[in-house]
Each structure stands twice: as C-alpha cells, then as structure tokens.
Design an enzyme around this catalytic site. Structure first.
Site, PDB file in Angstrom:
ATOM      1  N   ASP A 100       0.898  -1.144   0.000  1.00 52.40           N
ATOM      2  CA  ASP A 100       0.000   0.000   0.000  1.00 52.40           C
ATOM      3  C   ASP A 100       0.940   1.197   0.000  1.00 52.40           C
ATOM      4  O   ASP A 100       1.557   1.509   1.026  1.00 52.40           O
ATOM      5  CB  ASP A 100      -0.880   0.027   1.252  1.00 52.40           C
ATOM      6  CG  ASP A 100      -1.855   1.190   1.200  1.00 52.40           C
ATOM      7  OD1 ASP A 100      -1.444   2.285   0.780  1.00 52.40           O
ATOM      8  OD2 ASP A 100      -3.030   1.022   1.556  1.00 52.40           O
ATOM      9  N   HIS A 101       1.083   1.844  -1.155  1.00 50.05           N
ATOM     10  CA  HIS A 101       2.174   2.823  -1.256  1.00 50.05           C
ATOM     11  C   HIS A 101       2.000   4.004  -0.319  1.00 50.05           C
ATOM     12  O   HIS A 101       2.946   4.717  -0.033  1.00 50.05           O
ATOM     13  CB  HIS A 101       2.409   3.258  -2.715  1.00 50.05           C
ATOM     14  CG  HIS A 101       1.385   4.207  -3.256  1.00 50.05           C
ATOM     15  ND1 HIS A 101       0.179   3.801  -3.733  1.00 50.05           N
ATOM     16  CD2 HIS A 101       1.403   5.548  -3.400  1.00 50.05           C
ATOM     17  CE1 HIS A 101      -0.505   4.850  -4.154  1.00 50.05           C
ATOM     18  NE2 HIS A 101       0.216   5.935  -3.960  1.00 50.05           N
ATOM     19  N   HIS A 143      -5.838   2.697   1.171  1.00 49.53           N
ATOM     20  CA  HIS A 143      -5.102   3.876   1.635  1.00 49.53           C
ATOM     21  C   HIS A 143      -5.765   4.581   2.829  1.00 49.53           C
ATOM     22  O   HIS A 143      -5.112   4.866   3.832  1.00 49.53           O
ATOM     23  CB  HIS A 143      -4.946   4.895   0.507  1.00 49.53           C
ATOM     24  CG  HIS A 143      -4.340   4.328  -0.749  1.00 49.53           C
ATOM     25  ND1 HIS A 143      -3.361   3.362  -0.735  1.00 49.53           N
ATOM     26  CD2 HIS A 143      -4.556   4.604  -2.063  1.00 49.53           C
ATOM     27  CE1 HIS A 143      -3.012   3.074  -1.981  1.00 49.53           C
ATOM     28  NE2 HIS A 143      -3.726   3.804  -2.801  1.00 49.53           N
TER      29      HIS A 143
HETATM   30  C1  BG6 Z   1      -3.806   4.377  -6.407  1.00 49.60           C
HETATM   31  C2  BG6 Z   1      -5.196   4.428  -6.961  1.00 49.60           C
HETATM   32  O1  BG6 Z   1      -3.682   3.331  -5.499  1.00 49.60           O
HETATM   33  O2  BG6 Z   1      -3.537   5.607  -5.735  1.00 49.60           O
HETATM   34  C3  BG6 Z   1      -5.365   5.612  -7.892  1.00 49.60           C
HETATM   35  O3  BG6 Z   1      -5.442   3.214  -7.683  1.00 49.60           O
HETATM   36  C4  BG6 Z   1      -4.959   6.896  -7.214  1.00 49.60           C
HETATM   37  O4  BG6 Z   1      -6.704   5.707  -8.352  1.00 49.60           O
HETATM   38  C5  BG6 Z   1      -3.586   6.751  -6.583  1.00 49.60           C
HETATM   39  O5  BG6 Z   1      -4.940   7.920  -8.192  1.00 49.60           O
HETATM   40  C6  BG6 Z   1      -3.249   7.969  -5.732  1.00 49.60           C
HETATM   41  O6  BG6 Z   1      -1.923   7.872  -5.281  1.00 49.60           O
HETATM   42  P1  BG6 Z   1      -1.099   9.176  -4.918  1.00 49.60           P
HETATM   43  O7  BG6 Z   1       0.173   8.668  -4.358  1.00 49.60           O
HETATM   44  O8  BG6 Z   1      -0.924   9.946  -6.197  1.00 49.60           O
HETATM   45  O9  BG6 Z   1      -1.946   9.926  -3.941  1.00 49.60           O
END
Ligand code: BG6
Ligand code: NDP
Length: 487
Positions: free
Chosen positions: A179-180, A242
């Site tokens: 989960d980045h 997230h």
């Molecule tokens: C991803 C989703 O996990 O996270 C995307 O699948 C979303 O829909 C993205 O745009 C958002 O990541 P960040 O790091 O740009 O907030």
C-alpha cells in the site's frame, strides 16, 4: 542533514509487467534513485519480464525513456544512468504459458543465498500463474520474496482466494502487500509523532479529540484507467486500502515494538473494531459530471451509464474505549478542486473561556499532517494578537515540519516506492499489509458496497469539493470539512 543511506546486500529483482505504466512511472525511477543515492549494491540484478518480444538493449532504451519522463533532474547523471541501465536485463515471457521460464532462470545464474524478489506489476489475474511459474522453475527458496500490488482482490472472497494462492507457494513473511501510502514520509512521521513523543499520547483519545478528518483529494480523473476503475470505484480503490490504513495509524494502540507483527497486530485490532456503517446519512457517493473543458466520468470511462462512484465521504466509528464518541470522517475523490491529502486531528474546545466576548473565540486546536502536495505537520493554536489593544485572540499555525531546522528543506523526498522496494529487499514488512489486515478491511467494506453498489451516485462538478451532501454529512454534526486549499 544528509540522508543516511544503508546499502543493502546484492539482490535479484524480477519485475513482472516491466513495460507497464506502474513500472515505467514508479518502479524504474525508484530503483534508479536508490542507485543514485548509493543504496543499490554492486552486483544487484534487475530483470524485466513482459510478453513484448524485445532484447535487452531495446528494454534498456525503454527504461531510459522512463527515466527521462519520470526520473526528474537527478536522472540526467550520465555516469549513474549508464551504470543503472547496465544492471537491467529483460526476458520476454508470457506468464500464462509453460514456455520461457527457463530463459528467466538462465538470466539469474548463481542466485543461491541471494535475496530474490518477484514484483508482480501485472493484473491480479496473473498472480496465480506467476506464483506457480517461479516455483516450478526452481527460482524460489527461503530467501525469495513476492511483492503484490493492489488491488488485493475486489471483495473479501477474492482477497481470501488470492491470499490462498500465495500461501500455497510462500510463507507469510515472504509476502509483501504494497500500500504505497504507507511508504509516504508523513505517514511514517505520524508514527514518530505519536510514539516517539510523550506529548500527544495523553490527549490521544475521545476525552480530548473531537473528531478526525482524513482526506485524499485528487485533481485528476480516471483518464485511461476506466476499464480497471469502472465497477471498482473510490470505495474499493482508495478507502479499502489507503484511507483505512491512515485511519489505523491514527487510531491504533502503541505497539510494543516498531516491528512488523507488533504494528500489524495493532492495525488489525482497529479494523476489527470498525462499527458496521449502517446509517444511510453517514455515507455519500458521488460521480464527476462534465464541466468546462472537462469530460465527465462516463466520458473518461467510455461508459453510457455507470453507478461507479468517483467520490466518497463517510463517517466511521472505531468502537473501543479510546475512540468512543469520536467520528472519523473520511473523504476521497477524483477531479476535485485541488490535490490535497491530509490527516487532521481536531481537538475539543477549551472547556471554559475566561476571556470576554470582545476578545474573540478560541479556535479548536488542529494537528494536521499533510501528505500531498507538500509534506507538512502543523498545529493550529490560538494566541494573543501581538501588540497593544487588549486581549484579542487570534489563530496561529505552529509549523512542526522541522525540515528547515533539520537542514532537510533542500533534500529530495524519496518517493514511497523507493522506500518500499528497499524494505522488500531488507525483508522488513512493517510498512506492508498482512493478509488478515486486508481481509478485515474487505469485510468492513463489503457490508457497505453490498448495500449501495446499485444506487446511482450524486453528480458533482469537476473542480469542486464533491457533492453538496458531503457538506451536509458534517453540518448535521455541527462540524465542517477542512478547506481543500487550491495549490
Ligand atoms: C492508487 C489508486 O492506489 O492511488 C489511484 O489506484 C490513485 O486511483 C492513486 O490515483 C493515488 O496515489 P497518490 O500517491 O498519487 O496519492
Ligand atoms: P499495465 O497494463 O500498464 O501493464 C501491465 C504489464 O503486464 C505490461 O508490462 C504487460 O506487458 C504485462 N503483461 C500483460 N499480460 C502479460 C502476460 N500474460 N505475461 C507477462 N506479462 C504480461 O498495468 P499497470 O502497470 O498500470 O498496473 C500493473 C499492476 O499494478 C496492476 O495490478 C495494477 O492494478 C497495479 N497498480 C497500478 C498502479 C499504477 O499507477 N499504474 C497503481 C497501483 C497499483 P505485455 O503486454 O508486453 O505482456
């Protein structure tokens, strides 16, 4: 302050789906930056895999283009860039076929004792083939790790099935579910703030906290991702992972150690304590309509009609002693007014005002942790307005970002993927989700989606803060969302 770099041992990283969007935008630049910062050891091997028939040089050219496009200024360092590209190999392989695995094995000779990570940057339908393929090709051993991208299923049943697929070939300590958001600097700072300081912990409960707001607002729409996104929507794409992970980090009890299972046990308890969301007024779903120069979701996703939500706002309740009576308001949406992600902890008002009405009102203290677009930690306070004129109260922000004080203001903040890929190599699962966590999050989400999936979402204007009903969700409780500040 110079970032402390701890080089890792030589490793093999096999990226399945190496020609895809995620690999080009995130993984290749992240690996380059780790080499640039001195963390990538001599002898590290990166092997890209996809079906496209091309040789190693053609893939290296593709990687170089990805660095040009997404690697930023530091990717122009020709010496490191050449060294990085020399580290990369490519093997064409259709993972659904039995052919080609030998070529992958041949690209990775003498791997015994080395950490070998398989990064699955492909659609989930290929996960089973790859887990089996690497196993049957004799590419795995006790040092192997498998890295899985979200979506980790689309409901509890599919998540269980996926967990079962991996459990058939890997031990849980070898499975890294990304989960980045957990790799973002401020998210880790949230843990430091809570558990490395004694200041906040006594206040971190329903006696002192009025409510918590978690916002992840994006300016972009779904663009080319319609086929993935339609039928998935904001609840499964963002909230299930997230936003719930952020909620867990705010709400969890202090773990006994900063160690993977201790942290994940506490997050799991939070997920299991989430009260079922049954009040229809506690949930708002929206879908962006078209606006000036802006296609609607239906246009972006190339659908005639769809009940998929691109915005969601909800009021969650963590039903335990610490959080009794403290609502957690979550909202996320695409094509919103600005790109803002933050966690805001809003404290209760002072119990009694000693100041005359003419002094003005003391605002509630708000601890805000900003993830995007800039990383920041701020505490909203009330102070006396400086100068003569009697006691006049005024709001003031205490900036606790500390970047300047630590000399880090000019430091490039590593992307979440840089941190997470290196954690995989180190074998540190603290910032990765465990299988039971993923399942607990799905169990809570499934009960909601089963109820609302077929309902049409409210339309909202692109560039807005979402549907008006989302404002009402807070107003009914006598509260308001924090501004989505235009950047
Ligand atoms: C991803 C989703 O996990 O996270 C995307 O699948 C979303 O829909 C993205 O745009 C958002 O990541 P960040 O790091 O740009 O907030
Ligand atoms: P893409 O569709 O852009 O890339 C898919 C990759 O898989 C390509 O390299 C493709 O190459 C390869 N591939 C497809 N079929 C096969 C096959 N049979 N054998 C071997 N390789 C194959 O997807 P993304 O990069 O966008 O996403 C990858 C994964 O990451 C998905 O699970 C996605 O949900 C997830 N994810 C993506 C994010 C993003 O920002 N893109 C964010 C978070 C998660 P070829 O066609 O040549 O085989």
């Amino acid at each position: 302050m110079v970032a402390r770099i701890v080089p890792v041992d030589p490793f093999d990283l096999v990226v399945f789906g190496a020609t895809g969007d995620l690999a080009r935008r995130k993984l290749i630049p992240a690996l380059y930056h780790r080499m640039h910062d001195g963390q990538m050891p001599e002898g590290a091997r990166i092997v890209g895999v996809a079906r496209a028939k091309m040789d190693r040089d053609a893939f290296r050219r593709m990687a170089a283009e990805a660095l040009d496009e997404f690697g930023g200024e530091v990717a122009r360092d020709t010496e490191i860039r050449d060294r990085f590209l020399r580290t990369i190999d490519y093997v064409p392989l259709d993972v659904t076929s039995h052919e080609g695995w030998d070529a992958l094995k041949a690209a990775l000779p003498d791997g015994e004792g080395r950490v070998r990570a398989f990064y699955l940057s492909v659609a989930p339908r290929f996960f089973g083939d790859i887990a089996q393929g690497v196993h049957e090709a004799g590419l795995t051993d006790a040092h192997s790790r498998i890295v899985i991208e979200k979506p980790l299923g689309h409901d509890l049943a599919s998540a269980r099935e996926l967990n079962g697929v991996f459990a058939g070939h890997f031990e849980e300590h070898q499975i890294f579910r990304i989960d980045h958001y957990l790799g973002k600097e401020t998210v880790q700072n949230l843990m430091a703030l809570r558990f490395a300081n004694a200041l906040f912990e006594p206040l971190w409960n329903g006696r002192h906290i009025d409510h918590v707001q978690i916002t992840v607002a994006e300016k972009v729409g779904v663009e080319g991702r319609g086929p993935y996104y339609d039928g998935i929507g904001a609840m499964r794409d963002m909230v299930q992972n997230h936003l719930l992970q952020l909620l867990c980090l705010v709400a969890m009890e202090p773990p006994s150690h900063f160690e993977p299972d201790a942290v994940r046990d506490e997050k799991l308890k939070v997920l299991r304590a989430l009260a079922p969301l049954t009040d229809p007024d506690a949930l708002v779903r929206g879908q962006y309509a078209n606006g000036p120069g802006c296609p609607s979701y239906l246009d972006d996703a190339e659908r005639g009609a769809s009940n998929t939500e691109t915005f969601i706002a909800l009021k969650a309740e963590v039903a335990n002693w610490r959080w009794s009576g403290v609502p957690f308001y979550l909202r996320t949406g695409k094509r919103m007014k600005s790109r803002v992600s933050e966690v805001a902890v809003v404290f209760k008002c002072a119990p009694h005002s000693i100041f005359p009405a003419a002094s003005g009102r003391a605002a509630q203290n708000v601890l805000s942790l900003r993830l995007q677009p800039d990383e920041a930690i701020k505490l909203g306070m009330t102070i006396k307005e400086p100068g003569p004129g009697g006691m006049r109260l005024a709001p003031a922000i205490l900036d606790m970002t500390f970047a300047d004080k630590l000399g880090a203001s000019n430091m490039r903040m590593p992307d979440a993927y840089e941190r997470l890929v290196m954690d995989v190599i180190r074998g540190d699962q603290t910032l990765f989700m465990r299988g039971d966590e993923v399942e607990a999050a799905w169990a809570w989400v499934d009960a909601i989606t089963a109820r609302v999936d077929d309902e049409p979402p409210a339309l909202y204007e692109p560039g807005s803060a979402g549907p008006d009903d989302a404002l009402m969700l807070m107003h009914r409780d006598g509260r308001r969302w924090r501004e989505l500040v235009q950047q």
